[in-house]
Design a protein around this motif. Structure first.
Motif, PDB file in Angstrom:
ATOM      1  N   LYS A  70      13.958  -6.060   4.140  1.00 42.93           N
ATOM      2  CA  LYS A  70      12.728  -6.121   3.346  1.00 42.93           C
ATOM      3  C   LYS A  70      11.946  -4.819   3.475  1.00 42.93           C
ATOM      4  N   TYR A  71      11.122  -4.553   2.479  1.00 46.91           N
ATOM      5  CA  TYR A  71      10.276  -3.360   2.507  1.00 46.91           C
ATOM      6  C   TYR A  71       9.269  -3.493   3.646  1.00 46.91           C
ATOM      7  N   PRO A  72       8.989  -2.390   4.352  1.00 41.48           N
ATOM      8  CA  PRO A  72       7.957  -2.440   5.395  1.00 41.48           C
ATOM      9  C   PRO A  72       6.589  -2.762   4.776  1.00 41.48           C
ATOM     10  N   ASP A  73       5.745  -3.421   5.544  1.00 34.94           N
ATOM     11  CA  ASP A  73       4.418  -3.807   5.047  1.00 34.94           C
ATOM     12  C   ASP A  73       3.598  -2.613   4.589  1.00 34.94           C
ATOM     13  N   TYR A  74       3.781  -1.444   5.238  1.00 31.68           N
ATOM     14  CA  TYR A  74       2.973  -0.280   4.859  1.00 31.68           C
ATOM     15  C   TYR A  74       3.283   0.198   3.443  1.00 31.68           C
ATOM     16  N   TRP A  76       3.827  -1.864   0.857  1.00 30.86           N
ATOM     17  CA  TRP A  76       3.011  -2.732  -0.012  1.00 30.86           C
ATOM     18  C   TRP A  76       1.530  -2.387   0.113  1.00 30.86           C
ATOM     19  N   LYS A  77       1.103  -2.017   1.314  1.00 32.53           N
ATOM     20  CA  LYS A  77      -0.299  -1.633   1.500  1.00 32.53           C
ATOM     21  C   LYS A  77      -0.618  -0.380   0.683  1.00 32.53           C
ATOM     22  N   TRP A 121      -6.925   8.409   3.583  1.00 35.28           N
ATOM     23  CA  TRP A 121      -6.715   6.979   3.795  1.00 35.28           C
ATOM     24  C   TRP A 121      -5.225   6.665   3.857  1.00 35.28           C
ATOM     25  N   LEU A 122      -4.438   7.242   2.951  1.00 37.21           N
ATOM     26  CA  LEU A 122      -2.986   7.033   2.996  1.00 37.21           C
ATOM     27  C   LEU A 122      -2.410   7.535   4.315  1.00 37.21           C
ATOM     28  N   MET A 123      -2.860   8.702   4.754  1.00 37.22           N
ATOM     29  CA  MET A 123      -2.372   9.280   6.013  1.00 37.22           C
ATOM     30  C   MET A 123      -2.756   8.405   7.202  1.00 37.22           C
ATOM     31  N   SER A 124      -3.914   7.746   7.129  1.00 37.96           N
ATOM     32  CA  SER A 124      -4.394   6.960   8.263  1.00 37.96           C
ATOM     33  C   SER A 124      -3.497   5.767   8.582  1.00 37.96           C
ATOM     34  N   PHE A 125      -2.884   5.167   7.592  1.00 38.91           N
ATOM     35  CA  PHE A 125      -2.025   4.026   7.924  1.00 38.91           C
ATOM     36  C   PHE A 125      -0.538   4.311   7.751  1.00 38.91           C
TER      37      PHE A 125
END
Length: 153
Positions: A70-74, A76-77, A121-125
């Motif tokens: 499955k795709y990692p949750d990050y 989808w985030k 924000w993208l870099m933060s997670f």
């Protein structure tokens, strides 16, 4: 007169892509037609879940298909965040050779790149999973297309 009607489509349980037939139809009048059409185009059903051809493998000697992880949750985030800021969904693909994910979409409004706050924000997670962000400026368009390359860990 306004009437409403329920339509049926098939969505991949792994990558969330929606099946389109050869005439670019995504939805059908009944569930069985939607599933039958997808299965005719190499989609599979495993335990009431549906998978597009890009989300499983099946060798000539394999009895059962192997569903990719499955795709990692990050992923989808990131996809949800990009939908929020640009009001259009980003497409998600996997690079066959590297296994990396590529999120592709359009910058919001008349921007030619994502803003500093959005990138931070993208870099933060995404952290070390973020490989690169690049843009293609389309001629005669007020915005640009973005490509976000993310490591599949």
């Amino acid at each position: 007169m306004i009437i409403d009607h329920i339509f049926y489509g098939v969505k991949c349980n792994r990558c969330h892509s929606i099946y389109n037939d050869t005439e670019d139809r995504s939805y059908h009048w009944d569930e069985s037609s939607a599933v039958e059409q997808a299965m005719d185009d190499e989609w599979i059903e495993v335990g009431n879940k549906h998978y597009c051809p890009g989300c499983y493998t099946q060798g000539e000697d394999d009895v059962e298909p192997t569903i990719k992880p499955k795709y990692p949750d990050y992923i989808w985030k990131a996809e949800q965040f990009l939908l929020y800021i640009s009001s259009t969904p980003a497409s998600i693909t996997e690079d066959e050779q590297t296994g990396n994910f590529i999120l592709r979409g359009f910058t919001p409004g008349r921007m030619k790149s994502l803003g500093k706050a959005e990138v931070e924000w993208l870099m933060s997670f995404l952290g070390e999973n973020l490989i690169s962000i690049y843009y293609e400026d389309k001629e005669r368009c007020s915005n640009a297309e973005f490509f976000i390359v993310i490591k599949n860990s």
